[in-house]
Design an enzyme around this catalytic site. Structure first.
Site, PDB file in Angstrom:
ATOM      1  N   ARG A 242      -0.439   3.661  -7.402  1.00  0.00           N
ATOM      2  CA  ARG A 242      -0.158   3.024  -6.123  1.00  0.00           C
ATOM      3  C   ARG A 242       1.336   2.779  -5.977  1.00  0.00           C
ATOM      4  NH1 ARG A 242      -3.748  -2.252  -7.605  1.00  0.00           N
ATOM      5  NH2 ARG A 242      -2.657  -2.898  -9.486  1.00  0.00           N
TER       6      ARG A 242
ATOM      7  N   ARG B  24      -0.928  -8.497  -1.694  1.00  0.00           N
ATOM      8  CA  ARG B  24      -1.504  -9.590  -2.479  1.00  0.00           C
ATOM      9  C   ARG B  24      -0.482 -10.692  -2.736  1.00  0.00           C
ATOM     10  NH1 ARG B  24      -6.078  -8.404  -6.013  1.00  0.00           N
ATOM     11  NH2 ARG B  24      -7.015  -6.412  -5.431  1.00  0.00           N
TER      12      ARG B  24
END
Length: 465
Positions: free
Chosen positions: A225, A145
């Site tokens: 994550r 991202r």
């Protein structure tokens, strides 16, 4: 031929517009319009909208509460419908993604049974049973991202951005919106677009902040994550499992492992369905409210009954990491995405779980519709409050139903991934059929038709005025 209304001659003929080519010829020749748009929030949706407005010569200012743009360095994937919307917004938006994305081997997103792999097997040589594969557009690809945001920012002139502007309230004066920020400063705009995430202040200004008002709530799903260096992943599970994008499914949770060549690492996301409430943390920081410290041992314990490949992957995660709460708006949706001169886009409008990989892509579709309809407003002979309100109403009408479907569908996908449906269990054929059906509802959406219908509806609204 019917006579044109006082507005219609200033709008591009629907049948003549090619939304994948340059559009300067449809937007007038007098330079930037007097319309002033305030974009609140500089995440992916806000930045993409900014680039789209630039392309269409619509004035805007982007207000970001932080002192720079930034997203977590975790993976992001855009589905084919999102890529079409990105190209139509501005080819540079799509290229910003393509330039940094890693293509999975074969172009497939492969879902495997991560639970029934032989216990005690060596993940270097063992095989997880393939449940189904999804061939995504021209091939599955993903990027971080933060890298995508960095690319988008390059296309936005610095003078169009105001940093450290934390929105406090929105008022009105003489037909304009008055923005008040926490530093005491004020700004004016004709239209306010809330791209300010799950705790949207624009949404609060539109609908209030009481418990009964629209808001994002805990979806009872949490995630861990992290990045695993590629050399460690290769040594532990072998090349076939590190060159493919894999979803390892099982009861109560699932793990995604995605290769990211740009950082020479495997992106690992482990999701767990959680029956407990998320603790209420009083903080203005989203990180402190929605992210809690965790350890690798917690992840290992959550997947202790899964097969050796999943257990190996989670054992390679950093010793200290975070777990984040997944919030969505399924249980308290916004009744509309517009009100007066304000509207919502992206997570502020329709926060979704990540299970269908489509939340950010829905924001790209939002940005495209907004860019087109705001360009149509800007191209009118004079700025009219009724036209502004009509345009935002058309935007909401075009986006609301599809986005509400996505929020619900993404929740349903989690049930399928975690074998929660007793009628399906881990029956791969039943799961595959429903996942494919839901995927194609998403992927096959006619984004070009969406834009043409938007302009047609706006013309109809103008004719009624």
């Amino acid at each position: 031929m019917a006579a044109m209304t006082q507005w219609e001659s200033f709008l591009p003929p629907i049948e003549q517009v090619d939304y994948y080519d340059e559009m300067a010829e449809t937007q007038g020749e007098s330079g930037s319009s007097p319309l002033e748009v305030a974009i609140i929030g500089g995440g992916m949706t806000g930045l993409a909208l900014a680039v789209g407005l630039l392309k269409r010569d619509v004035n805007f200012t982007l207000y970001e509460r932080a002192d720079n743009f930034g997203e977590l360095g975790v993976g992001i994937h855009f589905t084919p419908n999102a890529e079409r919307a990105m190209a139509a917004l501005d080819p540079r938006v799509l290229q910003s993604y393509v330039d940094i994305a890693t293509h999975a081997e074969g172009g497939f997103l492969t879902f495997v049974d991560g639970f029934h792999e032989g216990k005690g097997a060596d993940p270097l040589t063992s095989t997880e049973e393939t449940m189904f594969q999804l061939h995504v557009g021209d091939g599955y690809k993903a990027c971080r991202r933060c890298d995508f945001v960095d690319q988008l920012v390059k296309h936005i002139p610095p003078e169009k951005v105001r940093y450290q502007k934390w929105l406090q309230s929105i008022g009105a004066q003489e037909g304009r919106s008055i923005l008040t920020f926490r530093d005491g400063s004020k700004a004016q705009a004709d239209i306010v677009v809330g791209c300010d995430g799950i705790r949207s202040k624009v949404r609060e200004a539109m609908f209030g902040s009481a418990n009964s008002c629209p808001k994002a709530q805990y979806s009872h799903q949490l995630g861990f994550r992290g990045l695993v260096p590629m050399d460690k992943a290769l040594a532990a599970v072998g090349p076939s499992k590190t060159s493919n994008a894999l979803g390892h499914l099982g009861p109560g949770g699932f793990v995604l492992t995605i290769p990211l060549s740009g950082v020479n690492a495997m992106h690992v996301e482990a999701f767990v369905m959680d029956s407990q409430p998320w603790p209420e943390i009083k903080s203005e920081s989203d990180t402190q409210r929605y992210v809690l410290p965790a350890t690798r041992d917690e992840v290992v314990a959550s997947f202790k009954d899964f097969g050796p490949t999943v257990q190996t992957y989670v054992s390679l995660l950093p010793e200290k990491l975070d777990k984040w709460a997944v919030f969505d708006m399924l249980d308290a949706p916004a009744p509309s995405f517009s009100k007066a001169r304000m509207c919502l886009a992206g997570d502020a409008a329709h926060a979704s779980t990540p299970n269908q990989g489509a939340g950010a892509g829905a924001g790209m579709e939002d940005a495209l519709v907004l860019a087109e309809v705001l360009a149509a407003v800007a191209n009118l002979p004079h700025l009219d409050e009724g036209a502004v309100i009509a345009a935002l109403g058309v935007y909401s009408e075009m986006r609301h139903e599809r986005c509400q479907w996505l929020v619900a569908s993404s929740r349903r996908v989690a049930e399928l991934f975690t074998w929660k449906d007793p009628q399906y269990g881990h029956n791969k054929d039943k799961i595959r059929c429903e996942i494919e059906e839901r995927s194609h509802v998403l992927w096959d959406y006619d984004t070009d038709g969406m834009v043409k219908e938007t302009i047609a509806k706006f013309k109809t609204e103008l004719e009624r005025m």
